[in-house]
Design an enzyme around this catalytic site. Structure first.
Site, PDB file in Angstrom:
ATOM      1  N   ARG A 155      79.524  -6.764 -10.864  1.00  9.95           N
ATOM      2  CA  ARG A 155      80.130  -7.208  -9.614  1.00  9.95           C
ATOM      3  C   ARG A 155      80.066  -6.060  -8.614  1.00  9.95           C
ATOM      4  O   ARG A 155      80.200  -4.901  -8.992  1.00  9.95           O
ATOM      5  CB  ARG A 155      81.604  -7.608  -9.820  1.00  9.95           C
ATOM      6  CG  ARG A 155      81.798  -8.911 -10.579  1.00  9.95           C
ATOM      7  CD  ARG A 155      81.399 -10.123  -9.741  1.00  9.95           C
ATOM      8  NE  ARG A 155      81.581 -11.382 -10.452  1.00  9.95           N
ATOM      9  CZ  ARG A 155      80.617 -12.030 -11.127  1.00  9.95           C
ATOM     10  NH1 ARG A 155      79.395 -11.536 -11.169  1.00  9.95           N
ATOM     11  NH2 ARG A 155      80.881 -13.184 -11.720  1.00  9.95           N
ATOM     12  N   HIS A 160      72.242 -11.328  -6.055  1.00  9.44           N
ATOM     13  CA  HIS A 160      73.090 -11.882  -7.131  1.00  9.44           C
ATOM     14  C   HIS A 160      72.303 -12.954  -7.907  1.00  9.44           C
ATOM     15  O   HIS A 160      72.757 -14.078  -8.081  1.00  9.44           O
ATOM     16  CB  HIS A 160      74.397 -12.471  -6.582  1.00  9.44           C
ATOM     17  CG  HIS A 160      75.466 -12.590  -7.634  1.00  9.44           C
ATOM     18  ND1 HIS A 160      76.801 -12.363  -7.390  1.00  9.44           N
ATOM     19  CD2 HIS A 160      75.379 -12.911  -8.949  1.00  9.44           C
ATOM     20  CE1 HIS A 160      77.491 -12.536  -8.511  1.00  9.44           C
ATOM     21  NE2 HIS A 160      76.647 -12.889  -9.482  1.00  9.44           N
TER      22      HIS A 160
HETATM   23  N1  NAP Z   1      74.695 -10.689 -11.616  1.00  8.71           N
HETATM   24  C1  NAP Z   1      74.674 -11.794 -12.321  1.00  8.71           C
HETATM   25  O1  NAP Z   1      73.823 -12.646 -12.127  1.00  8.71           O
HETATM   26  C2  NAP Z   1      75.688 -11.977 -13.413  1.00  8.71           C
HETATM   27  C3  NAP Z   1      75.512 -13.049 -14.304  1.00  8.71           C
HETATM   28  C4  NAP Z   1      76.405 -13.188 -15.352  1.00  8.71           C
HETATM   29  C5  NAP Z   1      77.466 -12.277 -15.501  1.00  8.71           C
HETATM   30  N2  NAP Z   1      77.607 -11.270 -14.614  1.00  8.71           N
HETATM   31  C6  NAP Z   1      78.717 -10.303 -14.791  1.00  8.71           C
HETATM   32  O2  NAP Z   1      78.632  -9.720 -16.086  1.00  8.71           O
HETATM   33  C7  NAP Z   1      79.953  -9.578 -16.592  1.00  8.71           C
HETATM   34  C8  NAP Z   1      79.941  -9.382 -18.093  1.00  8.71           C
HETATM   35  O3  NAP Z   1      79.654 -10.598 -18.747  1.00  8.71           O
HETATM   36  P1  NAP Z   1      79.803 -10.746 -20.344  1.00  8.71           P
HETATM   37  O4  NAP Z   1      79.562 -12.185 -20.656  1.00  8.71           O
HETATM   38  O5  NAP Z   1      78.999  -9.728 -21.053  1.00  8.71           O
HETATM   39  O6  NAP Z   1      81.353 -10.387 -20.524  1.00  8.71           O
HETATM   40  P2  NAP Z   1      82.133 -10.166 -21.892  1.00  8.71           P
HETATM   41  O7  NAP Z   1      81.414 -10.808 -23.035  1.00  8.71           O
HETATM   42  O8  NAP Z   1      83.551 -10.543 -21.629  1.00  8.71           O
HETATM   43  O9  NAP Z   1      82.038  -8.581 -22.139  1.00  8.71           O
HETATM   44  C9  NAP Z   1      82.759  -7.677 -21.383  1.00  8.71           C
HETATM   45  C10 NAP Z   1      82.570  -6.289 -21.968  1.00  8.71           C
HETATM   46  O10 NAP Z   1      83.214  -5.353 -21.098  1.00  8.71           O
HETATM   47  C11 NAP Z   1      84.138  -4.575 -21.856  1.00  8.71           C
HETATM   48  N3  NAP Z   1      85.294  -4.203 -21.043  1.00  8.71           N
HETATM   49  C12 NAP Z   1      86.135  -5.014 -20.367  1.00  8.71           C
HETATM   50  N4  NAP Z   1      87.109  -4.298 -19.775  1.00  8.71           N
HETATM   51  C13 NAP Z   1      86.874  -3.008 -20.105  1.00  8.71           C
HETATM   52  C14 NAP Z   1      87.541  -1.787 -19.825  1.00  8.71           C
HETATM   53  N5  NAP Z   1      88.654  -1.753 -19.081  1.00  8.71           N
HETATM   54  N6  NAP Z   1      87.023  -0.652 -20.341  1.00  8.71           N
HETATM   55  C15 NAP Z   1      85.917  -0.665 -21.112  1.00  8.71           C
HETATM   56  N7  NAP Z   1      85.229  -1.802 -21.426  1.00  8.71           N
HETATM   57  C16 NAP Z   1      85.717  -2.943 -20.911  1.00  8.71           C
HETATM   58  C17 NAP Z   1      84.560  -5.473 -22.991  1.00  8.71           C
HETATM   59  O11 NAP Z   1      85.124  -4.680 -24.010  1.00  8.71           O
HETATM   60  P3  NAP Z   1      85.577  -5.325 -25.416  1.00  8.71           P
HETATM   61  O12 NAP Z   1      84.273  -5.601 -26.156  1.00  8.71           O
HETATM   62  O13 NAP Z   1      86.371  -4.258 -26.048  1.00  8.71           O
HETATM   63  O14 NAP Z   1      86.331  -6.566 -25.089  1.00  8.71           O
HETATM   64  C18 NAP Z   1      83.232  -6.134 -23.339  1.00  8.71           C
HETATM   65  O15 NAP Z   1      82.462  -5.288 -24.162  1.00  8.71           O
HETATM   66  C19 NAP Z   1      80.647 -10.835 -16.091  1.00  8.71           C
HETATM   67  O16 NAP Z   1      82.050 -10.694 -16.085  1.00  8.71           O
HETATM   68  C20 NAP Z   1      80.080 -10.984 -14.698  1.00  8.71           C
HETATM   69  O17 NAP Z   1      80.886 -10.285 -13.773  1.00  8.71           O
HETATM   70  C21 NAP Z   1      76.739 -11.103 -13.575  1.00  8.71           C
END
Ligand code: NAP
Length: 309
Positions: A224, A272
Site C-alpha cells: 500500500r 496498482h
Molecule cells: N498491489 C496489489 O495489486 C496488491 C494485490 C494484493 C494484495 N496487496 C497487498 O498485499 C498485502 C499482503 O497480502 P497477503 O495476502 O500476503 O497478507 P497476509 O497473508 O495477511 O500476510 C501478511 C503478512 O504481513 C505480516 N505482518 C502483518 N503485520 C505485521 C507487523 N506489524 N510486523 C511484521 N509483520 C507483519 C504478517 O505476519 P504474520 O505471518 O506473523 O501474521 C504476514 O506474514 C495486502 O494486505 C494488500 O495490501 C496488493
C-alpha cells in the site's frame, strides 16, 4: 436474502457472472441499493464504499473484501460491530503478485535500467556480471503473497530473508520477526514490501528504515502507498541511498499528475496493477463463505479486527 456488490461499474458485471455461475439462485444487488435494507445479508465490496452505509443493513452477517487487503474497510467507522470480515486468498492473485516481484527483482538485478539507458545512447558496453548468490532479497510480510514470492526467489538462487509479526519457518528463507527487522534490513539489497496496511505498518518505510539498508539498495512496494513516506523515498533515491524503486501503490491513488514519481529516472511504476482480483477465480470462496456465514461455521480467510489483517 441478497448479496450487495460494491465495486467499479466496469467490474460489477464480471462479479455477477462469476457468482451466479456457481449459484444461479443467488440474489445480487448493485450498490447503491434503494430496496429494503433488511434483504441484504452480505456485502462484497472494494474501495470507495462509504462504510457508514454498512450500518443500514440489520441482517448483515458477512462483509467480504474484493481483494487481499482490508485496510479500506477497517478504517473508521469500520464494519458494524460483530459482523465478520473476510478477505481473499487466491492462487491467481498470489501468482500474479509473485510475477510482479520477480519481474522487478530481475529488472534491477540484471541492470535493466542501465542497459536501457545505454541502448538509448547507442553505447555497447558490458557491465560487471551480477551474482545471484550475492543479491540479498528481504521481504516485509511473509503471508500468502510474501511467502510465495520468497519461495520463488529462493528457487531462482537468491538469498532470501523475510519479516513477519510472529516467528515463521519457510524452507530456504532466513526469517525474522518483530524487533529483529533491523538485522534483516542491514543485509538486504532488494527490499520488497508485501505487508498489510495496519496501524502497526503504516509509514514503516521511512527515513530510518531506508537508511538502515546498504547504500544503493532497491525498493519494491506492491503493498500500500501509505506504507512509505513518499518524500523519504524520493530523498533516498536522489541521494543514492536507493539505486531504484519499483512502485505499484501510492497514497493517494490515482497518483496525482504532478507527482515526481511519474518522471523520476530511478522509478518504474505501475497503477496498482501488480495483482488484480479475477472474480471467476475467487467466486468459489465467496460462495463458500456465504454458506458458512448462514450456517454459523467458521469463515475462510477471516480478518482479525484486532491486528487489522
Ligand atoms: N498491489 C496489489 O495489486 C496488491 C494485490 C494484493 C494484495 N496487496 C497487498 O498485499 C498485502 C499482503 O497480502 P497477503 O495476502 O500476503 O497478507 P497476509 O497473508 O495477511 O500476510 C501478511 C503478512 O504481513 C505480516 N505482518 C502483518 N503485520 C505485521 C507487523 N506489524 N510486523 C511484521 N509483520 C507483519 C504478517 O505476519 P504474520 O505471518 O506473523 O501474521 C504476514 O506474514 C495486502 O494486505 C494488500 O495490501 C496488493
Amino acid at each position: 436474502m441478497a448479496v450487495l456488490l460494491s465495486t467499479k461499474a466496469a467490474a460489477v458485471g464480471d462479479w455477477e457472472a462469476a457468482l451466479t455461475a456457481l449459484d444461479p439462485a443467488l440474489v445480487l444487488h448493485r450498490h447503491p441499493f434503494a430496496g429494503d435494507p433488511s434483504e441484504i445479508e452480505a456485502v462484497v465490496m472494494w474501495t470507495g464504499h462509504d462504510l457508514a452505509d454498512l450500518r443500514r443493513y440489520p441482517n448483515l452477517r458477512l462483509v467480504v473484501s474484493m481483494g487481499a487487503g482490508v485496510d479500506h474497510l477497517l478504517k473508521p467507522p469500520g464494519p458494524p460491530p460483530g459482523v465478520p470480515v473476510a478477505r481473499l486468498v487466491d492462487t491467481r492473485l498470489t501468482q500474479a503478485m509473485s510475477e510482479w516481484v520477480l519481474l522487478n527483482v530481475l529488472r534491477f538485478h540484471r541492470q535493466d535500467p542501465e542497459y536501457r539507458a545505454q541502448q538509448a545512447a547507442r553505447i555497447w558496453h558490458e557491465l560487471p556480471a551480477p551474482d545471484t548468490a550475492r543479491r540479498r532479497i528481504g521481504i516485509l510480510g511473509l503471508g500468502a503473497l510474501g511467502a510465495d514470492a520468497a519461495r520463488k526467489l529462493v528457487a531462482l538462487g537468491f538469498p532470501v530473508s523475510g519479516w513477519s509479526r510472529r516467528p515463521k519457518a519457510i524452507e530456504g528463507v532466513a526469517t525474522y520477526a518483530g524487533q529483529d527487522l533491523a538485522i534483516m534490513l542491514r543485509q538486504t539489497d532488494i527490499l520488497v514490501c508485501l505487508l498489510p496496511l495496519t496501524p502497526a505498518t503504516a509509514g514503516l518505510i521511512n527515513k530510518d528504515l531506508l537508511w538502515s539498508l546498504p547504500r544503493g539498495a532497491y525498493l519494491l512496494n506492491a503493498a500500500r502507498g501509505a506504507h512509505m513516506s513518499a518524500p523519504c523515498v524520493l530523498r533516498a533515491l536522489d541521494r543514492g541511498q536507493l539505486a531504484g524503486a519499483a512502485l505499484d501503490v501510492f497514497d493517494p491513488e490515482p497518483l496525482p499528475a504532478d507527482s515526481p514519481f511519474w518522471t523520476h529516472p530511478k522509478v518504474v511504476l505501475t497503477p496498482h496493477a501488480a495483482s488484480v482480483t479475477i472474480p471467476s477465480s475467487v467466486a468459489p470462496q465467496v460462495i463458500e463463505n456465504l454458506r458458512r456465514a448462514r450456517s454459523g461455521e467458521s469463515l475462510l480467510n477471516l480478518v482479525d479486527p484486532a491486528t487489522g489483517y
